[in-house]
Design a protein around this motif. Structure first.
Motif, PDB file in Angstrom:
ATOM      1  N   ILE A  82      -2.713   2.061  17.933  1.00  0.00           N
ATOM      2  CA  ILE A  82      -2.887   2.382  16.513  1.00  0.00           C
ATOM      3  C   ILE A  82      -1.938   1.521  15.700  1.00  0.00           C
ATOM      4  N   ALA A  83      -2.501   0.754  14.798  1.00  0.00           N
ATOM      5  CA  ALA A  83      -1.691  -0.148  13.982  1.00  0.00           C
ATOM      6  C   ALA A  83      -0.811   0.641  13.030  1.00  0.00           C
ATOM      7  N   ASP A  84       0.359   0.077  12.716  1.00  0.00           N
ATOM      8  CA  ASP A  84       1.247   0.697  11.742  1.00  0.00           C
ATOM      9  C   ASP A  84       0.603   0.682  10.353  1.00  0.00           C
ATOM     10  N   TYR A  85       1.018   1.635   9.553  1.00  0.00           N
ATOM     11  CA  TYR A  85       0.594   1.735   8.152  1.00  0.00           C
ATOM     12  C   TYR A  85      -0.928   1.902   8.002  1.00  0.00           C
ATOM     13  N   SER A 122       0.845  -1.193   0.000  1.00  0.00           N
ATOM     14  CA  SER A 122       0.000   0.000   0.000  1.00  0.00           C
ATOM     15  C   SER A 122       0.882   1.245   0.000  1.00  0.00           C
ATOM     16  N   ILE A 123       0.559   2.197  -0.857  1.00  0.00           N
ATOM     17  CA  ILE A 123       1.391   3.387  -1.037  1.00  0.00           C
ATOM     18  C   ILE A 123       0.720   4.580  -0.379  1.00  0.00           C
ATOM     19  N   CYS A 124       1.515   5.368   0.328  1.00  0.00           N
ATOM     20  CA  CYS A 124       1.047   6.593   0.971  1.00  0.00           C
ATOM     21  C   CYS A 124       1.630   7.788   0.249  1.00  0.00           C
ATOM     22  N   GLY A 125       0.803   8.740  -0.102  1.00  0.00           N
ATOM     23  CA  GLY A 125       1.274   9.986  -0.702  1.00  0.00           C
ATOM     24  C   GLY A 125       1.839  10.887   0.376  1.00  0.00           C
ATOM     25  N   GLY A 126       2.941  10.470   0.916  1.00  0.00           N
ATOM     26  CA  GLY A 126       3.580  11.129   2.051  1.00  0.00           C
ATOM     27  C   GLY A 126       4.275  10.080   2.880  1.00  0.00           C
ATOM     28  N   SER A 127       4.007  10.063   4.212  1.00  0.00           N
ATOM     29  CA  SER A 127       4.666   9.111   5.109  1.00  0.00           C
ATOM     30  C   SER A 127       3.642   8.333   5.910  1.00  0.00           C
ATOM     31  N   TRP A 128       3.917   7.006   6.064  1.00  0.00           N
ATOM     32  CA  TRP A 128       3.085   6.158   6.909  1.00  0.00           C
ATOM     33  C   TRP A 128       3.414   6.402   8.390  1.00  0.00           C
ATOM     34  N   ASN A 129       2.416   6.101   9.253  1.00  0.00           N
ATOM     35  CA  ASN A 129       2.696   6.079  10.693  1.00  0.00           C
ATOM     36  C   ASN A 129       3.392   4.771  11.053  1.00  0.00           C
ATOM     37  N   ARG A 130       4.374   4.865  11.933  1.00  0.00           N
ATOM     38  CA  ARG A 130       5.088   3.693  12.436  1.00  0.00           C
ATOM     39  C   ARG A 130       5.302   3.870  13.942  1.00  0.00           C
ATOM     40  N   ASN A 131       5.085   2.794  14.691  1.00  0.00           N
ATOM     41  CA  ASN A 131       5.296   2.826  16.135  1.00  0.00           C
ATOM     42  C   ASN A 131       4.562   3.996  16.788  1.00  0.00           C
ATOM     43  N   THR A 132       3.332   4.202  16.356  1.00  0.00           N
ATOM     44  CA  THR A 132       2.562   5.327  16.871  1.00  0.00           C
ATOM     45  C   THR A 132       2.194   5.123  18.330  1.00  0.00           C
ATOM     46  N   GLY A 133       1.902   3.889  18.691  1.00  0.00           N
ATOM     47  CA  GLY A 133       1.474   3.599  20.042  1.00  0.00           C
ATOM     48  C   GLY A 133      -0.009   3.838  20.211  1.00  0.00           C
ATOM     49  N   GLY A 134      -0.491   3.632  21.430  1.00  0.00           N
ATOM     50  CA  GLY A 134      -1.904   3.857  21.712  1.00  0.00           C
ATOM     51  C   GLY A 134      -2.819   2.896  21.000  1.00  0.00           C
TER      52      GLY A 134
END
Length: 817
Positions: A128-131, A114-126
């Motif tokens: 919230i799943a990555d990507y 899956s492609i993000c037009g910007g940056s994916w979230n990683r290790n957000t915590g709380g």
């Protein structure tokens, strides 16, 4: 003992060697069967192994177009990958990992792609799943990144990803297509240096830029240029053309009009126009960006192949006569490959195929080639008529005569009887009366002669209100079995016409106030809310003209559907309608005028867009003569077209249009104003008869003679009109009918044998069918003979007598010796 031991040892060794050499070379011994022979790509004993992954192809189509995503947008479509070995055979991929050249611009989920037009979230915590969350890039300087897939140390090809502000619109035809030097991006880019990061180069192909305001001749090329904008503006600052990625153009709706190469160069293929759709780099961003027009035909010249004979052209029965059409467009260039419709004014006996005719029975007909939308020169409904696209054009007509004699199978019925009487004159077989489930109120034969369609009244509802029965059903009568093959109670009413191709039956229902096109299966394909009185088809079954009992005229077309026209002026209603030959319009019977209406709609353009919005006035007036008519018919001669009419008040009329005038009125594509054709009229009063209702004007297919049928006082005669081939100066005469079977009062209905030698005439008073034989001398006028009479003896509904045969149809039959 020692000698014995040595002897045994030698024997064992010899046996072992014997067994070794006796076993076939290559046979595997027990315990070695699972060993696999390694095959190397080079055929040797080292290097890459066949069946092992050596290359990966990632989404081939995306390799060409790339992927376009907005800031913060997630592209979740599958990036399909296929692995190959050194021999090009597909092999399975192992564990895969997706990667990107710029995680801050086009980040990618390494597992799913899956492609993000910007940056994916990683290790957000709380929790919230990555990507799952895509954040727009903080810098918009760059707009292009590449994504790849890796498996077992093998990397795939790279897919370009274009990241940009959301595209809100595409402007069409404003600039040439350019590419930015040193960067492999879309060829659909703008020359503005503010858009591209490097200096723009020259036009990619050198083709002329198309602006959408004119038509392009067949096989010519044009560069189609576009600009992509953001923020719902067309400001230079919002021009994101080169950042958006490759743009793919396609023609919407009509196919075969234009093609595009990968650089946006359009090639004109066939006459017509289409709205263009632009899709940005495999994204969901599709826009209607513009319009493309291929120049329509301006003339079609039809000629018979392999002969210098002029009209009328003699073609024997069962002989094929080919035709060729010379077509020029509005720029004067030749056109090829068009889907022309070949029309015959008499398809029952001289049917027209694609580019040829093969007469099946002796008769006469006029052959025409037509470029008819939507199969030829189509155009979008919003721009119909712009640049001449979406309008028809016909060729000159060629008269064809197929000589010989023919017999008939005759079918006689009455609106005052529940029976039909069939007789086959080719065999002399007199049929038995066939009782119908309903009382026929109308009767029309299909062109192929296989089916008779009858509107039916219900015999159980005969009353003062309904003296011939109330609403009943549509009846389908098979001529092969001489029986009713189907009834359709959901379609009551009166049959007005059957399309030449046999697929549509025109039925009007006065109780419901509808006119419907009914399929051969009895289902209503389409209808309009009006009570129709008469209907007439074009020979190719694409256009239908309908008169109603109000000030409304209807035209139905496969290209434009139902088109109502409200009558204004002196004629408040029309009494009858007949399609012209060639089918370039129709004439309408009226009082005090008889009007001709063109098949060329009158187009009005509004607005300054490309293309502008158009509106069309359909079947506009093209001819109007101060001649009162109740019924009409067409008669074609070597000189042109005669619109023959009859009226109880004024007699018989002849509106003559010479061939040259008809040919001049065929072209709708170049007309800038309403197309006109002006007939020369003449009128002759009826004598020795007092008609109350004109029931028909019945011309022979050769156009030389026409009978007039009516109800009222006929005094035992039938009027007939002899045409002048080149003028409206024919003669009107009366023919005295035989009294051998009783005293005829009025000729109420009739039909011609296909060879024009016999006219079958039903009469009141004697209630028989007169067979009037017509002889055509080499010079002079035809002679008439009432050769015999047929007494169908149709049982009357209300008394013990016989009913008047006022419904008559025939189909041609080969003469048997």
């Amino acid at each position: 003992m020692r000698l014995l031991s040595n002897y045994v040892a030698r024997r064992v060794l010899g046996l072992a060697m014997l067994l070794f050499f006796a076993i076939p070379f290559g046979m595997t011994v027990a315990g070695c069967a699972k060993k696999t022979t390694v095959q190397y790509c080079n055929g040797g004993d080292s290097g890459p192994v066949i069946g092992q992954l050596t290359s990966i192809q990632l989404s081939p189509s995306l390799s060409v177009t790339g992927i376009s995503v907005n800031y913060g947008q997630i592209y979740q479509s599958s990036l399909a990958a296929t692995g190959y070995d050194c021999k090009g055979s597909s092999v399975s991929l192992g564990s895969v990992t997706y990667g990107t050249s710029n995680m801050a611009l086009a980040d990618i989920n390494p597992t799913t792609g899956s492609i993000c037009g910007g940056s994916w979230n990683r290790n957000t915590g709380g929790g919230i799943a990555d990507y799952t969350t895509c954040t727009a890039p903080t810098s918009t300087t760059n707009y292009q990144a590449y994504v790849t897939l890796t498996s077992n140390g093998i990397s795939s090809n790279a897919i370009a990803v274009y990241v940009h502000a959301p595209a809100t619109g595409i402007a069409f035809g404003q600039s040439a297509q350019r590419s930015c030097s040193g960067t492999d991006i879309s060829t659909f880019v703008d020359p503005d240096t503010t858009c591209c990061p490097a200096d723009p180069t020259t036009v990619v192909t050198g083709a002329t830029v198309y602006d959408g305001t004119s038509c392009i001749s067949q096989n010519d090329t044009r560069q189609v240029a576009v600009r992509v904008y953001a923020n719902n503006t067309t400001n230079a600052a919002d021009n994101i053309t080169c950042k958006a990625g490759k743009i793919t153009l396609a023609a919407q709706g009509s196919t075969g009009i234009v093609s595009f190469d990968q650089n946006g160069v359009a090639t004109a293929l066939l006459p017509g126009s289409a709205i263009l759709t632009a899709t940005i780099a495999q994204s969901a961003s599709g826009f209607n960006t513009g319009y493309f027009s291929v120049c329509p035909p301006a003339s079609i010249t039809l000629a018979a192949t392999g002969t210098t004979a002029t009209s009328p052209l003699s073609v024997p029965v069962n002989n094929t006569q080919p035709f060729n059409a010379t077509i020029l467009d509005t720029a004067g260039k030749s056109l090829t490959g068009l889907t022309l419709t070949y029309q015959s004014s008499n398809p029952a006996t001289i049917p027209a195929a694609t580019g040829s005719i093969t007469p099946t029975y002796p008769s006469s007909a006029t052959i025409t080639a037509v470029c008819q939308p939507p199969t030829c020169n189509p155009g979008p409904s919003t721009a119909l008529g712009y640049n001449g696209n979406g309008k028809p054009i016909a060729s000159n007509g060629i008269n064809v005569v197929s000589g010989g004699s023919v017999s008939s199978a005759l079918y006689v019925a009455s609106t005052n009887s529940q029976y039909i009487y069939p007789i086959d004159y080719s065999t002399g077989t007199t049929g038995n009366l066939v009782k119908l489930p309903y009382i026929p109120n109308s009767m029309v034969m299909s062109v192929d002669g296989s089916t008779i369609w009858m509107g039916g009244n219900n015999p159980t509802t005969i009353s003062t209100t309904y003296p011939t029965g109330g609403p009943g059903a549509l009846m389908e009568y098979s001529t092969s079995s001489n029986a009713v093959s189907a009834t359709f109670t959901t379609v009551p009413g009166t049959v007005l016409s059957v399309s030449p191709n046999g697929t549509s039956v025109v039925v009007t229902d006065s109780s419901r106030g509808t006119v419907s096109l009914v399929s051969s299966a009895g289902s209503v394909a389409t209808y309009y809310g009006a009570t129709a009185t008469h209907a007439s088809w074009s020979p190719d079954s694409t256009t239908l003209y309908v008169t109603t009992n109000t000030n409304l005229v209807l035209m139905y077309s496969t290209n434009t559907n139902w088109q109502p026209v409200t009558l204004t002026g002196t004629d408040t209603t029309y009494n009858d309608v007949v399609t012209m030959v060639p089918a370039i319009g129709a004439y309408f019977a009226g009082s005090p005028n008889t009007d001709g209406r063109s098949y060329c709609s009158t187009t009005t353009t509004t607005g300054t867009s490309t293309p502008p919005t158009t509106s069309n006035a359909y079947v506009p007036i093209a001819d109007s003569q101060a001649v009162k008519t109740d019924r009409l018919a067409t008669a074609t001669t070597t000189g042109g077209l005669h619109i023959l009419g009859a009226s109880t008040a004024t007699g018989v009329s002849d509106l003559y249009l010479p061939s040259a005038q008809l040919t001049a009125a065929t072209d709708c594509t170049t007309a800038t104003a309403a197309v006109t054709f002006t007939s020369t009229p003449s009128t002759k009063a009826l004598s020795n008869v007092t008609p109350t209702t004109i029931t028909g004007v019945q011309p022979a297919s050769n156009g030389e003679i026409a009978f007039v049928t009516f109800t009222g006082t006929g005094n035992g005669v039938v009027p007939y009109y002899l045409t002048n081939a080149t003028a409206a100066t024919g003669t009107l005469q009366n023919f005295t009918l035989s009294t051998a079977s009783g005293t005829p009062t009025a000729p109420v209905a009739g039909t011609w044998a296909s060879d024009d030698d016999t006219f079958y005439l039903g009469t009141a008073g004697d209630n028989v069918v007169h067979l009037i034989t017509v002889s055509y001398p080499t010079s002079g006028t035809p002679t008439l003979t009432d050769s015999s009479q047929l007494a169908p003896a149709l049982p009357n509904l209300t008394n013990s007598g016989t009913a008047t045969p006022n419904l008559i149809v025939q189909r041609p039959r080969k003469v048997r010796s």
